[in-house]
Design an enzyme around this catalytic site. Structure first.
Site, short mmCIF file in Angstrom:
data_model
loop_
_atom_site.label_atom_id
_atom_site.label_comp_id
_atom_site.label_asym_id
_atom_site.label_seq_id
_atom_site.Cartn_x
_atom_site.Cartn_y
_atom_site.Cartn_z
N THR A 72 5.75 28.13 29.72
CA THR A 72 6.13 27.32 30.88
C THR A 72 4.97 26.42 31.30
OG1 THR A 72 7.64 29.07 31.59
CG2 THR A 72 6.99 27.45 33.26
N ASN A 150 16.60 28.54 22.56
CA ASN A 150 16.41 29.97 22.76
C ASN A 150 17.72 30.75 22.80
OD1 ASN A 150 16.11 28.15 25.13
ND2 ASN A 150 16.44 30.02 26.30
N GLN A 178 10.33 28.89 20.66
CA GLN A 178 11.17 29.75 19.82
C GLN A 178 10.99 29.47 18.33
OE1 GLN A 178 12.74 32.39 20.74
NE2 GLN A 178 12.85 32.11 22.97
N SER A 198 4.28 30.10 22.93
CA SER A 198 4.05 31.22 23.84
C SER A 198 3.84 32.50 23.04
CB SER A 198 5.28 31.37 24.75
OG SER A 198 5.14 32.51 25.55
N GLY A 199 2.76 33.21 23.35
CA GLY A 199 2.38 34.40 22.57
C GLY A 199 3.44 35.48 22.50
N HIS A 200 4.12 35.73 23.64
CA HIS A 200 4.99 36.90 23.65
C HIS A 200 6.27 36.73 22.84
CE1 HIS A 200 8.07 35.95 26.91
NE2 HIS A 200 7.19 34.99 27.13
N CYS A 324 23.55 35.04 37.03
CA CYS A 324 24.15 35.21 38.34
C CYS A 324 23.62 34.12 39.27
CB CYS A 324 23.83 36.59 38.89
SG CYS A 324 24.85 37.01 40.29
N1 PLP Z 1 10.71 27.57 26.22
C1 PLP Z 1 11.58 28.33 25.55
C2 PLP Z 1 12.45 27.70 24.51
C3 PLP Z 1 11.67 29.69 25.82
O1 PLP Z 1 12.56 30.43 25.14
C4 PLP Z 1 10.84 30.24 26.81
C5 PLP Z 1 10.97 31.67 27.17
O2 PLP Z 1 12.01 32.26 27.03
C6 PLP Z 1 9.93 29.40 27.46
C7 PLP Z 1 9.89 28.07 27.15
C8 PLP Z 1 9.00 29.93 28.51
O3 PLP Z 1 7.96 30.66 27.93
P1 PLP Z 1 7.12 31.67 28.83
O4 PLP Z 1 7.96 32.85 29.09
O5 PLP Z 1 5.93 32.01 27.98
O6 PLP Z 1 6.74 30.93 30.05
#
Ligand code: PLP
Length: 393
Positions: A72, A150, A178, A198-200, A324
């Site tokens: 983000t 995603n 993704q 994004s690492g996670h 929701c």
């Molecule tokens: N962009 C996409 C396509 C994502 O799937 C996500 C998280 O689900 C994000 C951005 C946001 O990443 P983060 O959770 O590291 O802020």
């Protein structure tokens, strides 16, 4: 009960090797890399090593890598940087299926007076590239299109989109959160200016992200403060997270092919079996250009939430396409943009796999889900009406 984790687009397990790699930086090497003393300064070397591993996965140079806290932040940084470096331009081009990290930011910018074009997608979730090209105008500061969605896994032709943007002198950013670790990306073979990851999402922990910024791109930091990241992102570095992400990228480079064969085979079996055994089910998103780990399926006349709750009783973790909003369940903006009918969009479930899934995980879903769907449909008045019968409850 065993957890059957099929929600890897939400977040992934940190790989055991990744955890091992980061632990010394929590226990022993906890110094601040900006410190003058050796104890702190020594970890600067580990940051450089991690930066090089990440750059290598992306086909980038290490000084094109800026560490952030998450995807983000990377997305927000890229778009706001482009706007502040193009003060005479107030137009942003994006798509209707972006993650909220881009979508909500753009809505916010629209409220501040920017002109935002959110391009539609077709029922398969694809962009019309002619429409995209036509939307790029002399006042466009940036085009931001995600590499892979995603929710559906649909892959967008972002390299082509970058080329078209550059023909008109427009910066191009992609949210590749993704895509990285799932499909090969080589920044030497494209002209994309900025890319978020994004690492996670690739088996590193939460709280670490990267913004790739191509050399020569004018850039303004989002977080202003210290001189970290060569003045491009203030804030003390998340050293354990950075080292972990370096390791995760090293592993991704090795596992990518496995992801593309092993994971795809698991996903395809899951998808094919569910479509075969459950009537009135349909895949959302083109089957041609899709991430190898993702399948989003709609089961008509029932709610995704109910499916998730019943699957949870068997330890099966997945996501639904509804959220929701104001007390009622709303189908996701992605499925709405694709024009998926309400009766289908409400009953959508996303399964997203990883290299840590087994054939047994897929077998469990194939075994349990048909009965879950049948049970819910018996209770659904819409299903009863569609079948010309009465609901029993
Ligand atoms: N962009 C996409 C396509 C994502 O799937 C996500 C998280 O689900 C994000 C951005 C946001 O990443 P983060 O959770 O590291 O802020």
């Amino acid at each position: 009960m065993k957890t059957i984790y099929l929600d890897n687009n939400a977040t992934t397990m940190a790989a055991p090797e990744v955890v091992e790699e980061m632990l010394p930086f929590l226990r022993e090497y906890y110094g601040n890399p900006s410190s003058m003393h050796t104890f702190g300064g020594q970890v600067a070397h580990n940051i450089l090593e991690a930066r090089q591993k990440i750059a290598s996965l992306l086909g980038a140079d290490h000084d094109e890598i800026i560490f952030t806290s998450c995807g983000t932040e990377s997305d927000n940084t890229a778009i706001t940087s482009a706007l502040s470096n193009n003060p005479g331009k107030n137009h942003i081009v994006t798509s209707r299926v972006e993650h909220p990290a881009v979508k909500v930011l753009c809505e916010n910018l629209a409220q501040k007076g920017y002109r935002v074009t959110s391009l539609p997608v077709d029922p398969e979730g694809r962009l019309d590239m002619d429409e995209y090209e036509a939307s790029l105008t002399p006042d466009t500061a940036i085009a931001s299109i995600m590499w892979a969605n995603n929710e559906t896994g649909v892959i967008f032709p972002v390299e082509e989109a970058a080329r078209l943007a550059h023909e008109k002198g427009i910066l191009f950013h992609t949210d590749a959160v993704q895509a990285i670790g799932k499909i090969p990306v080589n920044m030497k073979k494209n002209t994309i200016d900025m890319l978020s990851l994004s690492g996670h999402k690739l088996h590193a922990p939460k709280g670490i992200g990267v913004l790739y910024v191509r050399k020569g791109t004018r850039f303004s930091p989002f977080l202003i403060g210290g001189h970290q990241e060569k003045g491009r992102r203030g804030g003390t570095e998340n050293v354990p997270g950075i080292v972990a992400l370096g390791k995760a990228c090293e592993l991704a480079a090795v596992n990518m092919e496995k992801e593309n064969t092993y994971v795809r085979a698991l996903r395809d079996r899951l998808e094919n079996e569910l479509l075969k055994t459950i009537p009135q089910s349909k895949v959302n998103g083109t089957r041609e250009t899709r991430l190898p780990n993702t399948v989003n399926i709609s089961f008509e006349f029932i709610e995704g939430e109910s499916i998730l709750l019943l699957m949870d009783q068997f330890g099966i973790c997945a996501s639904s396409g509804s959220a929701c909003t104001s007390g009622s369940l709303q189908p996701s903006h992605v499925l709405r943009a694709m024009g998926v009918p309400y009766t289908m969009a409400h009953g959508s479930v996303r399964f997203s796999l990883s290299v840590y899934n087994t054939a047994g995980d897929v077998d469990a879903v194939i075994k349990e889900l048909p009965a879950i769907i049948e049970k819910l449909r018996v209770l659904s008045p819409y299903w009863a009406t569609s079948q010309g019968t009465c609901a029993t409850a």
